[in-house]
Design a protein around this motif. Sequence first.
Motif, PDB file in Angstrom:
ATOM      1  N   TYR A  27       0.842  -1.198   0.000  1.00  0.00           N
ATOM      2  CA  TYR A  27       0.000   0.000   0.000  1.00  0.00           C
ATOM      3  C   TYR A  27       0.881   1.254   0.000  1.00  0.00           C
ATOM      4  O   TYR A  27       0.619   2.209  -0.735  1.00  0.00           O
ATOM      5  N   ALA A  28       1.931   1.225   0.828  1.00  0.00           N
ATOM      6  CA  ALA A  28       2.846   2.368   0.898  1.00  0.00           C
ATOM      7  C   ALA A  28       3.574   2.577  -0.425  1.00  0.00           C
ATOM      8  O   ALA A  28       3.742   3.717  -0.884  1.00  0.00           O
ATOM      9  N   VAL A  29       3.995   1.495  -1.043  1.00  0.00           N
ATOM     10  CA  VAL A  29       4.741   1.588  -2.303  1.00  0.00           C
ATOM     11  C   VAL A  29       3.842   2.008  -3.464  1.00  0.00           C
ATOM     12  O   VAL A  29       4.227   2.830  -4.310  1.00  0.00           O
ATOM     13  N   MET A  30       2.633   1.455  -3.499  1.00  0.00           N
ATOM     14  CA  MET A  30       1.756   1.670  -4.640  1.00  0.00           C
ATOM     15  C   MET A  30       0.933   2.957  -4.553  1.00  0.00           C
ATOM     16  O   MET A  30       0.335   3.366  -5.550  1.00  0.00           O
ATOM     17  N   SER A  31       0.877   3.592  -3.393  1.00  0.00           N
ATOM     18  CA  SER A  31       0.096   4.831  -3.276  1.00  0.00           C
ATOM     19  C   SER A  31       0.587   5.925  -4.219  1.00  0.00           C
ATOM     20  O   SER A  31      -0.224   6.538  -4.923  1.00  0.00           O
ATOM     21  N   PRO A  32       1.900   6.208  -4.277  1.00  0.00           N
ATOM     22  CA  PRO A  32       2.359   7.209  -5.251  1.00  0.00           C
ATOM     23  C   PRO A  32       2.096   6.777  -6.694  1.00  0.00           C
ATOM     24  O   PRO A  32       1.760   7.609  -7.543  1.00  0.00           O
ATOM     25  N   VAL A  33       2.246   5.487  -6.951  1.00  0.00           N
ATOM     26  CA  VAL A  33       1.972   4.976  -8.299  1.00  0.00           C
ATOM     27  C   VAL A  33       0.503   5.184  -8.651  1.00  0.00           C
ATOM     28  O   VAL A  33       0.158   5.599  -9.765  1.00  0.00           O
ATOM     29  N   SER A  34      -0.367   4.913  -7.681  1.00  0.00           N
ATOM     30  CA  SER A  34      -1.797   5.117  -7.890  1.00  0.00           C
ATOM     31  C   SER A  34      -2.106   6.572  -8.197  1.00  0.00           C
ATOM     32  O   SER A  34      -2.917   6.878  -9.075  1.00  0.00           O
TER      33      SER A  34
END
Length: 235
Positions: free
Chosen positions: A114-121
């Motif tokens: 979740y932490a890694v993919m939040s900026p990607v999202s």
Amino acid sequence: LYGLAGIALPLLLFSILVLLSLPALYWSMVEETKHDGTDIDEIDSNGNHDENEGLKASELVNVTTVNSTFVTLVAAVGFGFISPVAAPHFKDVLDPNMSAGQVGLLLAIPAFLYAVMSPVSGMLSESLGYKRIMFTGMVLLLVTYVMFGPFQYLCKLFGLRQFSKGMWVDQIVSLVLLGIGAAFAFVPALPDMQKSLLHLGPDATNAIAGYFNGIYCLGEATGPLLAGLKEFLPF
């Protein structure tokens, strides 16, 4: 719910809620493509909200804010539900002697992703559209709930058995999808609501930010309550 019928009942409920949210999300996504988005720099003086008038709660209600509210609430409830039931569930399907540390490591998977993919999202939302990313996130959460149980038909289809390597793969994949799906569902929700209220000025966008945080916390609180509902029932 978990105490009433095991992991299947709450996951089935969450799956139904996700399914119910998808048509509305898809409809609002299609509607958005028919109209150009409003950019704050393009708002003329006639379109600005009169600062002398008080902001009414009813002015914050539109298709986008209602849809994003439902997406945020459903995703937060499901996300909050997983942690309380994880330990007994993992002991039931992975290893009856599983330690708290092992449970913690498994639960770290969705949190880390979740932490890694939040900026990607966030970046994908800007380029592909907020609702498309939310739609993708809700679909991933739906797959997560189906796999995390896992439902009986899935066990029969893939030959999954308790304490088998296949079950370990199933659980880890479901946790991976949980982290990615949550990031894709949560992150675009707030900016999507704020975008739909730009014509009302900064008071509206600030108010909806507080509202979003409240809905998210409500979902996170409701999840564990549903997990422990059995303790308050006489049967």
